[in-house]
Design a protein around this motif. Sequence first.
Motif, short mmCIF file in Angstrom:
data_model
loop_
_atom_site.label_atom_id
_atom_site.label_comp_id
_atom_site.label_asym_id
_atom_site.label_seq_id
_atom_site.Cartn_x
_atom_site.Cartn_y
_atom_site.Cartn_z
N ILE A 173 27.39 54.11 36.59
CA ILE A 173 27.46 54.63 37.95
C ILE A 173 26.47 53.82 38.79
CG2 ILE A 173 27.49 56.69 39.40
CD1 ILE A 173 27.31 58.36 36.83
N TYR A 189 24.16 52.67 41.63
CA TYR A 189 23.64 53.44 42.76
C TYR A 189 22.50 52.68 43.42
CZ TYR A 189 19.58 54.66 39.90
OH TYR A 189 18.44 54.59 39.14
N HIS A 198 26.05 56.21 45.80
CA HIS A 198 26.99 55.53 44.90
C HIS A 198 28.29 55.30 45.65
CE1 HIS A 198 29.71 54.64 41.62
NE2 HIS A 198 30.44 55.69 41.94
N ASP A 234 32.22 54.52 45.80
CA ASP A 234 33.45 54.64 45.02
C ASP A 234 34.58 54.84 46.03
OD1 ASP A 234 35.64 55.37 43.51
OD2 ASP A 234 34.59 56.86 42.30
N ALA A 258 28.10 60.26 47.07
CA ALA A 258 28.91 59.45 46.16
C ALA A 258 30.34 59.40 46.68
CB ALA A 258 28.88 60.02 44.74
N THR A 273 33.78 62.37 41.69
CA THR A 273 32.57 61.93 42.38
C THR A 273 31.55 63.05 42.47
OG1 THR A 273 33.65 62.41 44.49
CG2 THR A 273 33.67 60.13 43.73
N LYS A 295 29.93 62.29 39.16
CA LYS A 295 28.93 61.23 39.31
C LYS A 295 27.69 61.69 40.08
CE LYS A 295 32.40 57.55 39.17
NZ LYS A 295 33.08 56.47 39.92
N LEU A 310 23.80 61.79 38.52
CA LEU A 310 22.67 61.03 39.06
C LEU A 310 21.52 61.95 39.45
CD1 LEU A 310 24.57 58.46 41.32
CD2 LEU A 310 23.50 58.00 39.11
#
Length: 980
Positions: free
Chosen positions: A55, A57, A71, A73, A247, A412, A418, A422
């Motif tokens: 992931i 970041y 992040h 995406d 994200a 996400t 994700k 994080l």
Amino acid sequence: MKQRPLSTLMSASILALSLAGLAPATVLAATPSAATTTPEPAPAPLADLVKSVNIPYEAFTLPNGLRVLVHTDRKAPVVALSVWYAVGSKNEPKGKTGFAHLFEHLMFNGSEHNKGDFFAPLQNAGATDYNGTTWFDRTNYFETVPTAALDRFLMLESDRMGYLLGAVTQETLDNQRSVVQNEKRQGDNEPFGIVQYEQLENLYPVGHPYHHSTIGSMADLDGASLADVKAWFTDHYGPNNAILVLAGDIDLATAKAKVTKWFGAIPAGPKVQPVAVPVPTLPAPVTKTIKDQIATPRVYRMWAVPGLDNPDYLPLQIGAAILGGLSSSRLNDSLVRDQQLAVAAGAEADIFAQGGQFIVQADVKPGQDVAKVGAALDAQIARLIEQGPTADELARAATVTASDEIRKLETTGGFSGKAPTLAEGLLYNGDAGHYRTELAAMAALTPQDVQAALKKWLSRPVFALTVEPGTRTAGGEARGGFAVDPANTGTGGSAHPAYWHKPGAAPVSAPVPAAPVPAPTQTGPDRSELPPIGTLTALKLPQVERATLSNGIRVIFARRAAVPVVSVQIAFDAGFAADPRSALGTQAMLLKMMDEGTTSLDSVAFARARERLGASITNAALPDSTAFQLDAMVPNLPGSLALLSDYIRKPALKDADLERVRAQQLAAIDAELRDPSAMATRVLYPALYGDKHPYGTPPTGTGDPAVVKRLTRADLATFHDAWLRPSKATIFVVGDTTLAALKPLLERSFGTWAEPASPAPVKSLAAAIPAPRPRILLIDRPASPQSMIMAGEVLDATGRDDLVPLRSANEVLGGSFLSRLNMDLREAKGWSYGVGSAVSERVGRVIYRVVAPVQTDQTGPSIAALRTDLAAFLKDKGVAPDELAWATQGAARELPGAFETSAAVLGGLVKNAQFQRPDDYYTRLAIRYPTLTAADLDKAARAAIDPAKLTWVVVGDAAKVKPQLETLGLPVEVTTVTGK
């Protein structure tokens, strides 16, 4: 708002599924065997799977201390926001238990610049995956929003971080206090609902931060004053105690500008004192027996163990998987399969930031001795400690864990995607990329590492708890608080009520007074109005491709390449509706037996093969279909498909396994007869559809115990051959592959499957449905702190009709948090943790159903309120303009986020096929929603729903509830729950 932990390693929601069906046919042996004996490729090494987890970041910190992670995406036009505060129930002082969780609720009730409920702008903007959770070590809030609405939600999150207290009123506090207390009652009311209190109060001494439950005590919640909760906010919710993760469809430059704009003016708050949480050791073994309304005794063994701040947590988690977390775990192989002492057994290491619990359990098989099961449990624990795991056990446990980690990261945000991954790493380990460190450490673990950790922590004195069937002598009303009489816990240890605080920090008995809120250090943006929602990106779904295998099986495929996984669902035209009225439970029994292996792999060998591949294979009987799902890693797809083919086409159905599986299914039925929700559905569905309609069965599908007791292998083989055949199958696939690459694999696994010679059975949904009989069916469940209310009626519509206007109307009535029913019973009256209604999804006649768990003393008034709300909505108080906006425009805006994952796309493909919709159904839906009017919704609801025809079911303490129900003007019939 759920009180729910987020696991660091495993979101491992391997779908547990079951259910039922039967029809005449030939025997299983007539089914042609698989055509290939070509060996499949070896599973990919764990190290290769781990390398695929990433992931990327970027990070920055505002001057006020807010840490921000970004992040990027771009797979969908959505951004996930996740805000984590480093405050949980472990930070609560004496007399203030439950405050962290109570404040999580309060922060959804508006802020100074957003008067009213936080959920209204969420639903208006089409947010998905939104919620808040509280646990021992943190409180978090999250939502996934359209990119065009990002400014709006950064403003809202910043407003409740920096500008909340002016909106917290005594009325709001009183209401949410009642909601939280009903959440506590709802959890306590479940079977085994009081076990957590026993676990925490016995493993941790009085005064330990993990001794009291996150939900807290009724007394402390009752005692929470407005000044108390405002002080709690001021002391803990500053930006310097928070992490914000963005994200999705966002980049660093955009994030910096927007976060600085909305959060930059919020001043830092008081520094939250660190909390030291030593792992306690019991001075001697503790043994305790309690009673609960359960089907069969459950035996526990528990230890307090270290948390994420100690490297031993990882080998303990993997050790728990080996002992009782895998399908081929030692407990399952020994206690359930070999010795047949238990109907289920398992183990887990429930890990927190600074501690946790290692929990081992077994559900005693009816007729077996509890002490013997406990001794067998102890023997397996001792054997693993003494011998350590094998290299193969370790590899399988680690592969399953890593595969689950990879699958969950397609999302996400939400509970475990994700963004929370994080945030969790940064909060607990000081490193947002800790998940990679963790997976690398997992891949490097040795059997000796696992053995050493187990020996170190599980050789200490154990807390042995047995839960026996019976009526509780005490529930959870007086549990969950800071101090419990040591005589009831077996631990003693009230001499150090504040020992965990760092030197120099104020003890719990003398908390630091709340500091005044500092004035903003700079002028912030205009907050007088919510930022507008920009131009929304239209819903774009992957192209649907089709193929047909050589035996006629249809294949429907869509490519999604966000993560290296592929999901396959094989759906058969069977389901509950295929289960004959004379043999309810046949299909459920078949599906359980299919988990016991194939003609070439016994149950243990099959489970181990699946675990080595990191694949999940599950089954489910739904109302109209029987489905088998494979979730596989791309490198292991060929072998995983071969295993799925073997599983579906060639189940062993051994007589040697039959009695054991029969006992498990009977135990499952017995458990349903004690669970409030299952009890209600077991009565409601037969009452609505009648005893001749295929839908007039309990929706779990576990069936009639009398049938289950007499089923034979031949019965199961007959159903298998009749209903699980190529002509009734459709294969749906979504994932990181192509149809060109996939089709040869499917041809090899399923294309050679020949249709049986016998004619395929046909379901009929034409049975007459009885005229509605409005009444209250009361099921006595003594000592229940809540009543489960369920009501329903069969509608004059099928699942293949156009139900969009009706379902949109129900969003307003009972289908969402903002619905009339929920806002009345939860938000206005505080009688429930949550109320809702829905129109079912079935091919044939659908039902409208209301579900309302409420506190016992408000059972009758709750039904009266529900009837009043329904009547008003369906008469002259229909959909209001603001409700229309979030029920239609909000629903359209929600679609891109709703289809973010492969699982969602797969579900859409399956529903489109089942309900005979075009491939572009959802893109058309996005265009259609905004065209619906209030008149359309009102007309649909008033034509379909008649509250005078509802049948009501109440599960509760009849002695307390029946007098309330007799005032409602409906016949009250006391009934019992049967297996039929």
